[in-house]
Design a protein around this motif. Structure first.
Motif: not given
Length: 199
Positions: A69-73, A81-84, A91-92, A109-120
């Motif tokens: 339900g929550s993840y910290l890298d 490993p975070s994007i993998i 991760v929900k 940020e650019r890779m997360l946006a392109d992959l449509n992944l939610q991460g901060k």
């Protein structure tokens, strides 16, 4: 401390079990493009090297059941490993990626946006980040674990949370439970260790 028997990890099998190949290839393309602007991985990294790093990143998912339900890298670098782990879909909820170098957080940020992944991505050191949330999964791969760091990480775990450290601590650990999983990647000759901590 519990130390398990050496686990054999076959790269193709573990990747197929957790990831869609086209999404992984897209991440590889993005990582190599970003690596021309900022040093995220070695310039000598081949696709075979990348697949090995991906397989290692996926190992905690073979050992921990359920979703997170929550993840910290901590020390996110180029997203291994975070994007993998995000690509696996396990991760929900909220994902924080702590990386002190601003150029690297911008690349994340650019890779997360392109992959449509939610991460901060957070451009700070771990010590500077307020920990208002408890995490179901915490990972640490390219930062050396110290007793001070571990004392900050363990209280940040949720009651059922797991901290995955991609090595073996070089100090005596007190508090919580610790399981060391030695593993050998199919293309490597060396035995490495993954350590899982619980509160």
């Amino acid at each position: 401390m519990t130390e398990l028997a050496v686990r054999e990890v076959e790269i193709g099998e573990i990747i197929t079990r957790h990831l869609a190949p086209e999404r992984l290839t897209r991440y590889w393309d993005l990582l190599m493009a970003e690596n021309l602007k900022v040093n995220l991985v070695s310039r000598e990294t081949s696709r075979a090297d990348f697949d090995r790093m991906v397989a290692e990143s996926l190992l905690p998912l073979d050992l921990i059941e359920g979703d997170f339900g929550s993840y910290l890298d901590i020390g996110s670098g180029g997203g291994l490993p975070s994007i993998i782990i995000l690509l696996s879909g396990r991760v929900k909820g909220e994902t924080l990626m702590v990386e002190r170098t601003q150029k690297k957080t911008a690349a994340l940020e650019r890779m997360l946006a392109d992959l449509n992944l939610q991460g901060k991505p957070i451009p700070r050191t771990f010590e500077e980040v307020p920990l208002d949330t408890r995490f179901d999964l915490i990972t640490l791969r390219y930062v050396k674990l110290t007793p001070q760091l571990l004392r900050r990480i363990l209280p940040a775990l949720s009651p059922t949370g797991v901290f995955a450290y991609f090595s073996k601590p070089e100090f005596e650990v007190s508090g919580g439970t610790m399981t060391v999983i030695p593993y050998k990647i199919s293309t490597d000759q060396f035995v490495k260790s993954l350590t899982l901590f619980r509160r």
